[in-house]
Design a protein around this motif. Structure first.
Motif, PDB file in Angstrom:
ATOM      1  N   ILE A  58      35.682 -60.779 -24.870  1.00 20.00           N
ATOM      2  CA  ILE A  58      36.453 -60.335 -23.722  1.00 20.00           C
ATOM      3  C   ILE A  58      36.548 -58.804 -23.761  1.00 20.00           C
ATOM      4  O   ILE A  58      36.678 -58.203 -24.825  1.00 20.00           O
ATOM      5  CB  ILE A  58      37.873 -60.956 -23.738  1.00 20.00           C
ATOM      6  N   GLU A  59      36.528 -58.183 -22.594  1.00 20.86           N
ATOM      7  CA  GLU A  59      36.654 -56.725 -22.499  1.00 20.86           C
ATOM      8  C   GLU A  59      37.940 -56.265 -23.185  1.00 20.86           C
ATOM      9  O   GLU A  59      38.986 -56.913 -23.042  1.00 20.86           O
ATOM     10  CB  GLU A  59      36.683 -56.297 -21.033  1.00 20.86           C
ATOM     11  N   PRO A  60      37.886 -55.150 -23.922  1.00 23.03           N
ATOM     12  CA  PRO A  60      39.082 -54.664 -24.638  1.00 23.03           C
ATOM     13  C   PRO A  60      40.297 -54.461 -23.735  1.00 23.03           C
ATOM     14  O   PRO A  60      41.421 -54.768 -24.132  1.00 23.03           O
ATOM     15  CB  PRO A  60      38.621 -53.334 -25.240  1.00 23.03           C
ATOM     16  N   LYS A  61      40.094 -53.952 -22.508  1.00 21.91           N
ATOM     17  CA  LYS A  61      41.233 -53.734 -21.610  1.00 21.91           C
ATOM     18  C   LYS A  61      41.882 -55.068 -21.225  1.00 21.91           C
ATOM     19  O   LYS A  61      43.103 -55.173 -21.132  1.00 21.91           O
ATOM     20  CB  LYS A  61      40.793 -52.989 -20.358  1.00 21.91           C
ATOM     21  N   ILE A  66      46.240 -59.161 -21.889  1.00 19.68           N
ATOM     22  CA  ILE A  66      46.660 -60.515 -22.283  1.00 19.68           C
ATOM     23  C   ILE A  66      47.721 -60.448 -23.374  1.00 19.68           C
ATOM     24  O   ILE A  66      48.754 -61.124 -23.314  1.00 19.68           O
ATOM     25  CB  ILE A  66      45.448 -61.352 -22.735  1.00 19.68           C
ATOM     26  N   VAL A  67      47.485 -59.627 -24.388  1.00 19.02           N
ATOM     27  CA  VAL A  67      48.431 -59.498 -25.498  1.00 19.02           C
ATOM     28  C   VAL A  67      49.773 -58.969 -24.998  1.00 19.02           C
ATOM     29  O   VAL A  67      50.837 -59.460 -25.382  1.00 19.02           O
ATOM     30  CB  VAL A  67      47.853 -58.591 -26.610  1.00 19.02           C
ATOM     31  N   GLU A  68      49.736 -57.966 -24.108  1.00 19.19           N
ATOM     32  CA  GLU A  68      50.979 -57.422 -23.569  1.00 19.19           C
ATOM     33  C   GLU A  68      51.728 -58.476 -22.757  1.00 19.19           C
ATOM     34  O   GLU A  68      52.952 -58.573 -22.836  1.00 19.19           O
ATOM     35  CB  GLU A  68      50.692 -56.188 -22.713  1.00 19.19           C
ATOM     36  N   PHE A  73      56.361 -62.204 -22.387  1.00 16.96           N
ATOM     37  CA  PHE A  73      56.838 -63.585 -22.245  1.00 16.96           C
ATOM     38  C   PHE A  73      57.642 -64.017 -23.471  1.00 16.96           C
ATOM     39  O   PHE A  73      58.733 -64.579 -23.346  1.00 16.96           O
ATOM     40  CB  PHE A  73      55.659 -64.526 -22.028  1.00 16.96           C
ATOM     41  N   LEU A  74      57.120 -63.739 -24.667  1.00 18.05           N
ATOM     42  CA  LEU A  74      57.830 -64.136 -25.887  1.00 18.05           C
ATOM     43  C   LEU A  74      59.133 -63.375 -26.051  1.00 18.05           C
ATOM     44  O   LEU A  74      60.106 -63.914 -26.591  1.00 18.05           O
ATOM     45  CB  LEU A  74      56.927 -63.947 -27.106  1.00 18.05           C
TER      46      LEU A  74
END
Length: 82
Positions: A58-61, A66-68, A73-74
């Motif tokens: 997956i593209e780094p951006k 996704i991580v952000e 959400f968490l």
């Protein structure tokens, strides 16, 4: 010497009082002595497969986005806001 773990190998080593240590992540096919270890190995292989064949492509951006999103959400579920 390194060898793939198996029930027979462990039995032989124990019967002949041969000292050994178990090293994980040998990279080869191992045959764990218990069903629990076999299940854990399959889970690890699935995660590694996902990470190297899906996530890393997956593209780094997009990965960052996704991580952000997951982090936000968490944080909504976190009861201990510091």
């Amino acid at each position: 010497m390194k060898a793939a773990i198996s029930v027979e190998l462990l039995r032989h080593l124990d019967q002949n009082h041969i000292a050994y240590s178990i090293v994980t992540e040998t990279g080869g096919d191992a045959y764990p002595a218990t069903p629990r270890l076999a299940r854990k190995r399959k889970q690890l292989e699935a995660v590694k497969r996902w990470f190297y064949h899906d996530w890393r492509r997956i593209e780094p951006k997009l990965r960052t986005s996704i991580v952000e999103g997951i982090s936000v959400f968490l944080s909504l579920l976190d009861d201990n806001h510091l």
